[in-house]
Design an enzyme around this catalytic site. Sequence first.
Site, mmCIF file in Angstrom:
data_model
loop_
_atom_site.group_PDB
_atom_site.id
_atom_site.type_symbol
_atom_site.label_atom_id
_atom_site.label_comp_id
_atom_site.label_asym_id
_atom_site.label_seq_id
_atom_site.Cartn_x
_atom_site.Cartn_y
_atom_site.Cartn_z
ATOM 1 N N ASP A 45 0.633 -1.079 -0.157
ATOM 2 C CA ASP A 45 0.031 -0.152 0.103
ATOM 3 C C ASP A 45 1.205 1.264 0.170
ATOM 4 O O ASP A 45 1.923 1.274 0.732
ATOM 5 C CB ASP A 45 -0.790 -0.026 1.211
ATOM 6 C CG ASP A 45 -2.244 -0.856 1.084
ATOM 7 O OD1 ASP A 45 -2.280 -1.525 0.015
ATOM 8 O OD2 ASP A 45 -2.540 -1.174 2.297
ATOM 9 N N ASP A 103 -13.785 -6.955 -4.585
ATOM 10 C CA ASP A 103 -13.746 -7.119 -3.041
ATOM 11 C C ASP A 103 -14.918 -7.678 -2.696
ATOM 12 O O ASP A 103 -16.337 -6.895 -3.438
ATOM 13 C CB ASP A 103 -13.685 -5.819 -2.342
ATOM 14 C CG ASP A 103 -12.216 -5.170 -2.536
ATOM 15 O OD1 ASP A 103 -11.316 -5.846 -2.882
ATOM 16 O OD2 ASP A 103 -12.200 -3.993 -1.938
#
Lengths: 199, 250
Positions: free
Chosen positions: B10, B129
């Site tokens: 990230d 997701d």
Amino acid sequence: RSGALGIINYGAGNIFSLTAALNRQGIPYAMINSVDEFDKFERYIIPGVGHAGAAMQKLEESGMVAKILNTKKPVLGICVGMQLLTEFSEEGNSKLLGVAPVKTRLFSENLKLKVPHTGWNKVSSTIDNELFKGLDQETHFYFVHSFFIEFNPNFTLASADYGIQFSAALKKDNYYGVQFHPEKSGEAGEKILKNFSLI
Amino acid sequence: MAKRIIPCLDVKDGRTVKGVNFVDLRDAGDPVELAWQYSQQGADELVFLDITATHERRKTMVELVKAVARQINIPFTIGGGINEISDADILLNAGADKISINSAAVRNPDFIDELAAAFGKQFVVVAVDTKLVEGTNLVHLNGGRIATEFETEKWIKEAEERGAGEILLTSMDHDGTKAGFDNSLLKKINDTISIPLIASGGAGNVQHFIDVFEKTNVDAALAASVFHYGEILIPSLKEELRKHNIEVRL
């Protein structure tokens, strides 16, 4: 016999990663943007991504086809650049350079495999050769492609298996091709580029 | 084919967000140095998720991609806030191998077709997701916070038909639990598609990776914190996979 490497810049895809890999290996290179620059180089890379027929058309428009076909200096085609060395591709039923009398085919749906063939696959180099020198006989390289070059004992330098045995690398006289991406294949891939720079 | 092990980083404002537990790391916040460490350890591929929210986002993403492409010799994907063809084009030319799109694809499914037509499907990863809601797997956005009406299985089929070259499936029910991947869902999805599937969400130990590859036929497994905090080291993970006759690149 190391000499300047020219990258045939005919507008077929991004070559940032390739030049980055050459930089990391300290291999001198320059872009060949027009046909009159061709002769001053000692070896050539034909890069390529995307559609083989479209790539062939761009290569023809670059005016470098005759130079490529007539050179006696080492030439390395990468991915679609390798497929261009074959006589024909099922992708758009395209006529290609025809350096090696073999065909580029689509992975058949009957094989029930995921296409594009994406990821690290095992490559077996069949015979002692300059391109794979110093590498284990079986080494993983990174592939991303939907079309493959058929296996041919006369021209296949290294093979891989994906439902069917195909040419991971080929050689015809001074012409070499690799279906995988040496610039993305870790240290093994960098070794291939280094070896080519010394042929 | 070797099964791929993919650490996910990230990134915010050009810096990695999660802590990292490597020895000899000069700057744990430098995504390029981290990426290099992972490539040296034997990672097969990397995913960078850019969560920069500023208007400088595009510039920092391009700089990151160029720096990674210059120094890293394995493939990598970049995702986060890619909404237009021009975003993708600039990242491709900066050296990215693939881009990952998530909410942009849900909001505008035609975007998948457009990307595949412009750059080839091998360049287009659709990240999904998913979360179980009253017995149905539904696609969620914003890291699982926003539910959509899209059924996960149907959406993934649609993404494939539209030109996705790969699916990155994160189970929000498993993500962060360290209880293992969502093997039943992954197997079900994997059996219905003919493009590569990357498993994500739930990795806590080595056995979870063995399980996901033995119980499903996914092509790759992705994780973040277990790698960043050094709980799983890639060389020993691969050694264990190899002992279980799972093909890996060593």
